[in-house]
Write an enzyme that holds these catalytic residues in place. Structure first.
Site, PDB file in Angstrom:
ATOM      1  N   ASN A  51       0.968  -1.024  -0.150  1.00 54.93           N
ATOM      2  CA  ASN A  51      -0.029   0.047  -0.062  1.00 54.93           C
ATOM      3  C   ASN A  51       0.982   1.358  -0.050  1.00 54.93           C
ATOM      4  O   ASN A  51       1.345   1.570   1.125  1.00 54.93           O
ATOM      5  CB  ASN A  51      -0.765   0.073   1.543  1.00 54.93           C
ATOM      6  CG  ASN A  51      -1.900   1.305   1.348  1.00 54.93           C
ATOM      7  OD1 ASN A  51      -1.758   1.988   0.344  1.00 54.93           O
ATOM      8  ND2 ASN A  51      -2.244   1.501   2.549  1.00 54.93           N
ATOM      9  N   PRO A  52       1.187   1.794  -1.227  1.00 52.22           N
ATOM     10  CA  PRO A  52       2.099   2.881  -1.319  1.00 52.22           C
ATOM     11  C   PRO A  52       1.623   4.095  -0.641  1.00 52.22           C
ATOM     12  O   PRO A  52       2.597   5.067  -0.364  1.00 52.22           O
ATOM     13  CB  PRO A  52       2.405   3.127  -2.601  1.00 52.22           C
ATOM     14  CG  PRO A  52       0.864   2.641  -3.240  1.00 52.22           C
ATOM     15  CD  PRO A  52       0.562   1.421  -2.619  1.00 52.22           C
ATOM     16  N   THR A  85      -0.906  -1.624  -4.407  1.00 51.27           N
ATOM     17  CA  THR A  85      -2.602  -1.416  -4.482  1.00 51.27           C
ATOM     18  C   THR A  85      -2.900   0.150  -4.960  1.00 51.27           C
ATOM     19  O   THR A  85      -2.245   0.883  -4.589  1.00 51.27           O
ATOM     20  CB  THR A  85      -3.239  -1.609  -2.911  1.00 51.27           C
ATOM     21  OG1 THR A  85      -2.603  -0.592  -2.232  1.00 51.27           O
ATOM     22  CG2 THR A  85      -2.545  -2.813  -2.495  1.00 51.27           C
ATOM     23  N   GLY A 111       0.354  -1.293   6.933  1.00 50.64           N
ATOM     24  CA  GLY A 111      -0.073  -1.341   8.330  1.00 50.64           C
ATOM     25  C   GLY A 111      -1.070  -2.457   8.811  1.00 50.64           C
ATOM     26  O   GLY A 111      -1.204  -3.575   7.652  1.00 50.64           O
ATOM     27  N   ASP A 112      -1.966  -2.413   9.372  1.00 50.19           N
ATOM     28  CA  ASP A 112      -3.157  -3.552   9.785  1.00 50.19           C
ATOM     29  C   ASP A 112      -4.170  -3.467   8.912  1.00 50.19           C
ATOM     30  O   ASP A 112      -4.648  -4.443   8.593  1.00 50.19           O
ATOM     31  CB  ASP A 112      -3.485  -3.180  11.308  1.00 50.19           C
ATOM     32  CG  ASP A 112      -2.387  -3.508  12.360  1.00 50.19           C
ATOM     33  OD1 ASP A 112      -1.664  -4.440  12.067  1.00 50.19           O
ATOM     34  OD2 ASP A 112      -2.571  -2.739  13.405  1.00 50.19           O
ATOM     35  N   GLY A 147       3.296   0.098   8.240  1.00 49.54           N
ATOM     36  CA  GLY A 147       2.383   1.226   8.171  1.00 49.54           C
ATOM     37  C   GLY A 147       2.025   2.169   9.580  1.00 49.54           C
ATOM     38  O   GLY A 147       3.086   1.837  10.528  1.00 49.54           O
ATOM     39  N   THR A 148       0.956   2.703   9.687  1.00 50.63           N
ATOM     40  CA  THR A 148       0.672   3.446  10.736  1.00 50.63           C
ATOM     41  C   THR A 148       0.530   2.513  11.976  1.00 50.63           C
ATOM     42  O   THR A 148       1.255   3.079  13.110  1.00 50.63           O
ATOM     43  CB  THR A 148      -0.653   4.237  10.493  1.00 50.63           C
ATOM     44  OG1 THR A 148      -0.283   5.121   9.447  1.00 50.63           O
ATOM     45  CG2 THR A 148      -0.791   5.084  11.890  1.00 50.63           C
ATOM     46  N   GLY A 334      -9.735  -2.518  12.866  1.00 55.28           N
ATOM     47  CA  GLY A 334      -9.799  -0.974  12.681  1.00 55.28           C
ATOM     48  C   GLY A 334     -10.333  -0.552  11.259  1.00 55.28           C
ATOM     49  O   GLY A 334     -10.527   0.410  11.256  1.00 55.28           O
TER      50      GLY A 334
END
Length: 355
Positions: A51-52, A85, A111-112, A147-148, A334
């Site tokens: 996921n860029p 993505t 991330g998640d 990720g975050t 989330g």
């Protein structure tokens, strides 16, 4: 072998795997060359779903820096396919196609949220994608946290270190893990790997998703916004084959397949993805000041001894609101799913994970 080209496959949404041109060329060369004589062991086909835009674009930047090391570390044993993505749910489609084409592993990079989509891509039509082709081939799940939030990785004690993750992928050790599935009135089955939750925490997650640009601070902002206008709610709950029970003044209900959510909060401290059951934690009759006073206990996982907090193990749990307002939020990993009623069930050992 995996093909990094567009493929048309009958499914709910069109899907395709996209690779950057340099990698696509290298992948083709890997398959055709290097086999001048004698039998050689089959190279592993690995699909990296990236996921860029994750973490405000930081995931894409870190991935570009990581890619040369990943290729040098894995290239001798693996065919590498990179799939970026382009928007919501794209990782689901990429994963389904990769499994159908016989990938050895699909690795979520991000991330998640990215991991959550990849997990949902392992299923189609209410059962694992691999069950549809009857080939017996198993595609494993992998993770490079960039990720975050990387709450799922925390359960395994994994650092937010992509180089450490690449070493795990290189070793290729697999273990079976559980996945949760959520069903509801007329809704499609939805899968989760980490924590699903109901009411205040789910509402906070819904608002937090609007503030991802602030990093982990988004969870604090989301919680503060969720508190405005919040009211504890009586819920009807059925655990496994037991009777329906009324849980009064529920503030939040958390169904854990793993331990952490909300940026490091150890909400279901006894949960583990290999345990074959959920840990269900209910917070009842909490006021806003309770969260402030007990926040440290929620983060370090010592809140189960606090008044109005209960915990139990379950393989299935059904939850309905009393009153019919259809305003009780539900989320998983989330991601906002809508409102009650919902049923949460565990699928024991349904996926192999590179661990």
């Amino acid at each position: 072998m995996i093909s990094c080209a567009v493929a048309i496959i009958p499914m709910a949404k069109p899907s395709f795997i996209r690779a950057e041109q340099p990698l696509a060329a290298d992948l083709a060369a890997d398959r055709s060359g290097g086999r001048s004589g004698g039998a050689t062991s089959r190279r592993r086909d690995l699909v990296f779903v990236v996921n860029p835009r994750g973490a405000n674009g930081r995931t894409g930047k870190e991935w570009k820096k990581l890619l040369p090391y990943l290729r040098s570390r894995l290239r001798s044993d693996c065919n590498i396919c990179e799939s970026m993505t382009s928007g919501p749910c794209h990782a689901i489609d990429i994963t389904r196609e990769a499994i159908r084409e016989g990938a050895d592993a699909v690795i979520a990079v991000g991330g998640d949220g990215t991991l959550h989509e990849v997990i949902n891509g392992f299923f189609w039509g209410g059962k694992p994608v691999s069950d549809h082709d009857q080939s017996g081939h198993t595609t494993a799940l992998g993770l490079i946290p960039l990720g975050t939030g990387s709450d799922f990785a925390r359960t395994f004690g994994w650092k937010n270190d992509p180089y450490e993750a690449i070493e795990r992928i290189s070793r290729g050790i697999r273990s079976r893990i559980d996945v949760g599935v959520i069903t509801g009135e007329g809704a499609e089955s939805h899968y989760f790997i980490n924590v699903a939750d109901v009411h205040l925490s789910a509402k906070a997650g819904y608002y937090a998703s609007r503030y991802k640009k602030f990093g982990n601070l988004c969870y604090v902002i989301g919680a503060l916004q969720a508190f405005f206008g919040h009211h504890n709610q009586d819920l009807r709950i059925k655990v496994d084959d037991g009777d329906w029970e009324v849980y009064s003044q529920v503030t939040a209900l958390c169904i854990g397949n793993a331990k952490y959510f909300g940026g490091g909060m150890k909400i279901t401290p006894n949960a583990h993805p290999s345990s074959t059951n959920f840990e269900v934690v209910a917070l009842q009759d909490f006021k806003w000041y309770d969260f402030i006073l007990k926040l440290h206990k929620l983060y370090n996982g010592t809140h189960l001894s606090v008044k109005n907090v209960s915990s139990k193990s379950a393989c299935t749990i059904e939850v309905e609101e009393i009153g019919g307002s259809r305003s009780i939020f539900v989320q998983s990993d989330g991601e906002y799913l809508g409102f009650l009623p919902r049923k949460f069930s565990i699928l024991s050992g349904v996926i192999e994970m590179i661990s």
